[in-house]
Design an enzyme around this catalytic site. Structure first.
Site, mmCIF file in Angstrom:
data_model
loop_
_atom_site.group_PDB
_atom_site.id
_atom_site.type_symbol
_atom_site.label_atom_id
_atom_site.label_comp_id
_atom_site.label_asym_id
_atom_site.label_seq_id
_atom_site.Cartn_x
_atom_site.Cartn_y
_atom_site.Cartn_z
ATOM 1 N N ARG A 137 -5.486 0.662 1.279
ATOM 2 C CA ARG A 137 -5.915 0.673 -0.115
ATOM 3 C C ARG A 137 -7.428 0.849 -0.114
ATOM 4 O O ARG A 137 -8.156 -0.065 0.251
ATOM 5 C CB ARG A 137 -5.494 -0.642 -0.773
ATOM 6 C CG ARG A 137 -5.653 -0.685 -2.265
ATOM 7 C CD ARG A 137 -5.097 -1.985 -2.811
ATOM 8 N NE ARG A 137 -3.642 -1.958 -2.862
ATOM 9 C CZ ARG A 137 -2.928 -1.619 -3.944
ATOM 10 N NH1 ARG A 137 -3.545 -1.322 -5.071
ATOM 11 N NH2 ARG A 137 -1.618 -1.617 -3.904
ATOM 12 N N SER A 143 7.649 2.875 -0.237
ATOM 13 C CA SER A 143 7.910 3.987 -1.156
ATOM 14 C C SER A 143 7.696 5.326 -0.454
ATOM 15 O O SER A 143 8.360 6.308 -0.782
ATOM 16 C CB SER A 143 7.077 3.864 -2.424
ATOM 17 O OG SER A 143 5.718 3.881 -2.115
ATOM 18 N N CYS A 177 0.833 -1.210 0.000
ATOM 19 C CA CYS A 177 0.000 0.000 0.000
ATOM 20 C C CYS A 177 0.868 1.261 0.000
ATOM 21 O O CYS A 177 0.417 2.332 0.399
ATOM 22 C CB CYS A 177 -0.934 0.010 1.199
ATOM 23 S SG CYS A 177 -2.193 -1.264 1.108
#
Ligand code: SPV
Ligand code: MN
Length: 629
Positions: free
Chosen positions: A425, A283, A279
């Site tokens: 999500r 990053s 999800c």
């Protein structure tokens, strides 16, 4: 009895290894090792100190024992897990509970005596013909009130090597702590193995795969598996023990990244965030231009009324799927550097290079992957395409090699946390970023209210919302209700609690189009950075505070030199009342029926939230533009 373990160690370790172990003056350590040497019966035992020489021994053993294979780059290796051993095995991961202890219906558990009996019988002589590696580590920075010492026993040099990249060495810490070390214990064996191509061996007996957690003695058993999430003791296995220990001692163990966000005039504010797998957690932690402190697991303590947190780890076991040179510069660069890297379950081409799904360039025609010899178009026994790399294929690296590594990670006091973020999500309910009214509102409506939609990466139907409080459900070793209460109590004890936020990178419009770009998450972080420092106003909605258009417009301009349109802002930040009400109703139902001992305040906060949504709907309708608030 006393004599017995002394004898076992003397006769089974050999002089040199015995001497290394005896430098650690802790009988519990000695007894623990002797017990499992006796039960599992290895051919050889290697006691690993923190020396470069011993760490090199592990790397060489990983190749020798066929847990890893060399690649074209001499500092890179590849590891395969068995075709059916590609992820955490939730079914076979169980807490062993003494009679009278109940963790509630959502947590997989069994009777402790039965579990120990079963695992001891699986582990009896399991190391025959194998070398046993004994490793010492610290969770958290060394020499700190956060530090937890650990002993890992494993016959997988791949597991030991991964841990050398991911965790801080702890042999010297054990030597200096002596009897004072209160350590977590991990016993792992890959069991019997079979050929997987490229001269690599994978665990064979999947029917005897087990991950059993004994909270009473703080021991974890893992057998007949190699996948990191099931075997790397210090990762998700230790996390389960730490949640339990933290609950007794009044601190928190969370499934959270830690990242520093650069604000105006050199200011840096640190945030933590919990999102379920896939999800956007890693990053977010790694955003180029900001500062990474950790990407997966954190310990939080109240120090003088403030939250301080540490990264439990020092490396990253990250998902490689989709990493490309355009969107993920930092990771791309690290994966193409000459630094030490372990790739797992990627495709290895005949020239010994690696390829993964979504990598730049053309997909190779053939190679080796977790399914053995691979060619474009290969199908599994159900007729489903086998992709070049597995969706859960990973890379393992030491965070120090990243350009945005923040050395504050080693500070024994941890970093001062200004904001906590929860994200899942969610295609239709939450706005992209929102601040909670206060700690309790944030913990309940955003943390304990976290849900996430399943993806094609997991078996079963796509887009099914699953409940995952604080993204920690898979690891909870205490009842969910108590865990929520602990989070609430922790906040109550603070003189200056961090602000709590939610994010949603996955919002869609009614036609199913994404409403945000992958890079927008950096803008949300920048806005949160302003909020925690009192430098931005916000709009009050029934569910929290949202950004003003002008602030986001300026941040997009300053950060990406990008024009942010008012119409996009309105679409993204429209409050969707029916979806939010449906969510509240789902949560109330879950906390009534699936959770033991839900604190009353959970229902109160959710019901207040429902009341506010209904009241606003009566005035402004179902879908409310931020300009109407
Ligand atoms: C996760 O799934 O949350 C991970 C990878 O971080 S694992 O080690 O499998 O837990
Ligand atoms: Mn994780």
């Amino acid at each position: 009895m006393e004599q017995e373990f002394v004898q076992i160690l003397k006769s089974r370790l050999g002089d040199e290894n015995h001497k290394k172990l005896m430098k650690i003056n802790n009988q519990e350590v000695h007894k623990f090792i002797a017990k499992f040497v006796e039960l599992c019966n290895p051919a050889k035992v290697f006691i690993c100190t923190d020396s470069d020489e011993d760490i090199q021994y592990i790397k060489d053993a990983a190749i020798r024992d066929k847990g890893e294979a060399s690649l074209a780059n001499p500092n890179h290796t590849v590891h395969f897990d068995g075709y059916y051993d590609q992820a955490r095995d939730k079914q076979k991961t169980k807490f062993l509970l003494p009679k009278g202890v109940d963790l509630g219906p959502e947590i997989n558990a069994m009777d402790r005596d039965d579990g120990l009996k079963e695992i001891y019988s699986i582990m009896k002589n399991i190391l025959e013909g194998h070398e046993l590696f004994v490793k010492f580590f610290c969770l958290g920075p060394r020499n700190s009130e956060f530090t937890i010492t650990c002993v890992q026993l494993t016959d997988s040099a791949y597991v030991a090597h991964s841990e050398d990249l991911l965790y801080r060495q702890g042999y010297e810490e054990f030597v200096s702590l002596g009897e004072k070390a209160q350590f977590f214990k991990f016993v792992h064996s890959q069991g019997e193995t079979e050929e997987a191509g490229l001269d690599l061996q994978v665990s064979k007996n999947k029917d005897k795969r087990r991950v059993y957690i004994d909270l009473t003695d703080e021991v974890i058993y893992s057998a007949n598996t190699q996948y990191g999430g099931n075997t790397i003791g210090l990762k998700k296995l230790a996390m389960r023990l730490a949640i339990n220990r933290a609950s007794k001692e009044g601190w928190l163990t969370e499934h959270m990244f830690i990242t520093g966000v650069n604000g105006p005039e050199g200011r840096v504010s640190y945030f933590m965030g919990a999102y379920p797998s896939m999800c956007g957690k890693t990053s977010t932690a790694m955003i180029e231009g900001e500062r990474i402190v950790g990407d997966d697991i954190a310990y939080l303590r109240n120090i003088n009324g403030n939250v301080h947190a540490v990264n439990v780890e020092k490396g990253i076991f990250g998902i490689i799927e989709g990493i490309n040179s355009t969107d993920d510069h930092l990771q791309w660069k690290a994966l193409h550097s000459d630094n030490e890297l372990i790739f797992s379950n990627v495709l290895v081409t005949p020239d010994k290079k690696v390829y993964w799904n979504g990598k730049d360039g053309d997909c190779p025609q053939k190679g080796h992957n977790h399914s053995g010899e691979w060619f474009l178009g290969k199908k599994d026994s159900d007729g489903k395409d086998i992709t070049p790399s597995h969706k859960n294929a990973r890379f393992t690296l030491d965070m120090k090699i990243l350009d945005n590594y923040d050395s504050i990670m080693e500070d024994p006091k941890g970093v001062l946390i200004r904001g906590v973020i929860y994200g899942g999500r969610d295609s239709d309910t939450w706005v992209p970023v929102e601040e909670a009214f206060d700690w309790a509102h944030g913990i309940i409506s955003k943390g304990a209210g976290l849900e996430s939609e399943t993806t094609a990466a997991t078996l079963g139907k796509e887009g099914v919302r699953v409940f995952n409080p604080m993204s920690n459900l898979d690891f909870l070793s205490i009842p969910i209700g108590r865990y929520v209460q602990n989070n609430l109590d922790f906040g109550r004890g603070l003189s200056s609690a961090p602000k709590v936020f939610s994010v949603n990178y996955f919002l869609k419009d009614s036609e199913g189009n994404w409403l945000n770009h992958k890079n927008d998450k950096r803008i949300w972080l920048k806005w949160m950075e302003l909020r925690v420092n009192g430098d931005a106003d916000a709009i009050r909605t029934p569910t929290g505070f949202i950004p003003k258009y002008e602030d986001l417009k300026r941040l997009f301009r300053e950060t990406y030199d990008k024009e942010y349109l008012k119409e996009d802002y309105i679409k993204q930040f429209t409050i969707r009342v029916p979806e939010n009400l449906a969510k509240i109703n789902r949560l109330i139902e879950i906390y009534k029926t699936r959770v033991l001992d839900t604190p009353d305040i959970v229902f109160k906060v959710l019901e207040d939230q429902r009341g506010m949504l209904e009241k606003t709907r009566a005035e402004l309708g179902d879908y409310i533009s931020p300009y109407d608030l």
